[in-house]
Design a protein around this motif. Sequence first.
Motif, short mmCIF file in Angstrom:
data_model
loop_
_atom_site.label_atom_id
_atom_site.label_comp_id
_atom_site.label_asym_id
_atom_site.label_seq_id
_atom_site.Cartn_x
_atom_site.Cartn_y
_atom_site.Cartn_z
N TYR A 113 0.92 -1.25 0.05
CA TYR A 113 -0.07 -0.11 0.19
C TYR A 113 0.81 1.12 -0.10
O TYR A 113 1.76 1.38 0.87
CB TYR A 113 -0.90 -0.04 1.30
N LEU A 114 0.79 1.97 -1.13
CA LEU A 114 1.59 3.46 -1.19
C LEU A 114 0.90 4.47 -0.71
O LEU A 114 -0.43 4.47 -0.56
CB LEU A 114 1.83 3.61 -2.70
N SER A 115 1.32 5.51 -0.29
CA SER A 115 0.79 6.79 0.14
C SER A 115 0.11 7.52 -1.00
O SER A 115 -1.08 8.38 -0.76
CB SER A 115 1.75 7.62 0.93
N GLU A 116 0.32 7.18 -2.29
CA GLU A 116 -0.36 7.83 -3.48
C GLU A 116 -0.66 6.66 -4.45
O GLU A 116 0.14 5.71 -4.43
CB GLU A 116 0.48 8.93 -3.98
N GLU A 117 -1.21 6.78 -5.39
CA GLU A 117 -1.75 5.86 -6.42
C GLU A 117 -0.19 5.69 -7.11
O GLU A 117 0.14 6.92 -7.42
CB GLU A 117 -2.58 6.39 -7.45
N PRO A 118 0.07 4.62 -7.69
CA PRO A 118 1.18 4.37 -8.17
C PRO A 118 1.11 5.21 -9.81
O PRO A 118 0.18 4.84 -10.41
CB PRO A 118 1.59 2.93 -8.29
N ASP A 119 2.18 5.56 -10.07
CA ASP A 119 2.50 5.94 -11.59
C ASP A 119 2.57 4.58 -12.43
O ASP A 119 3.61 4.17 -12.32
CB ASP A 119 3.77 6.71 -11.71
N ARG A 120 1.59 4.43 -13.28
CA ARG A 120 1.80 3.09 -13.89
C ARG A 120 2.76 2.99 -15.00
O ARG A 120 3.43 1.70 -15.00
CB ARG A 120 0.20 2.71 -14.55
N ALA A 121 3.06 3.95 -15.66
CA ALA A 121 4.27 3.95 -16.51
C ALA A 121 5.78 3.62 -15.75
O ALA A 121 6.48 2.70 -16.16
CB ALA A 121 4.54 5.15 -17.27
N ILE A 122 5.79 4.27 -14.57
CA ILE A 122 7.11 3.94 -14.06
C ILE A 122 7.00 2.67 -13.27
O ILE A 122 7.74 1.84 -13.18
CB ILE A 122 7.04 5.03 -12.70
N LEU A 123 5.85 2.16 -12.69
CA LEU A 123 5.74 0.91 -12.06
C LEU A 123 5.85 0.04 -13.47
O LEU A 123 6.58 -1.25 -12.98
CB LEU A 123 4.46 0.49 -11.46
N GLN A 124 5.41 0.05 -14.46
CA GLN A 124 5.63 -1.04 -15.61
C GLN A 124 7.02 -1.09 -15.73
O GLN A 124 7.51 -2.11 -16.06
CB GLN A 124 4.95 -0.51 -16.77
#
Length: 178
Positions: free
Chosen positions: A38-49
């Motif tokens: 669980y992160l403090s903000e929604e993950p950046d999908r491009a960076i997560l990918q």
Amino acid sequence: HTKYVDESGAWYVLDNAGIIMPPVTDAVATGLFRFELYLSEEPDRAILQKALAETANRFPYFNVHLKRGFFWYYLEQCRSAPPLEDDSTSPSQGYDINKKGLRMFRLRVQGKRISAEFSHALTDGSGAMAFMKTLLALYCRGKGYAPNIFAENLETYGILNPETPPSAAEYEDAYQRH
């Protein structure tokens, strides 16, 4: 020793704990286990990918799909990075590792939560935790939170440097030794 390389590329033998899973799993009895971050903000999908692709490259024995030999199952390396998926209300369901070309794990995102579901045929909790810690470190580096995170030796914390190749011990069937 579970890794082999031949003219078709890298492939891996299932370890003693994993060999029972393919015949007893299907889309309902998946044999998956799940880790959630669980992160403090929604993950950046491009960076997560990107972090997922780097992590899969560092853990090549995770980026595999199940193949059936004449008398046994084995794991064959996937040639592409694993995709991110949207999470569902039915965790660890609807995923049959016996389906042709399907990876032995999946990474899912919902809101601030990043979930990974791993097949017991692929790894145990220790291997999955090292994968998730490394993924999170790469994501934090990609976000600019910890640009030099791999300057320190983090292996004592289970975080593997993406610049170092996998060690022989990572491919070992420890059940054979113990």
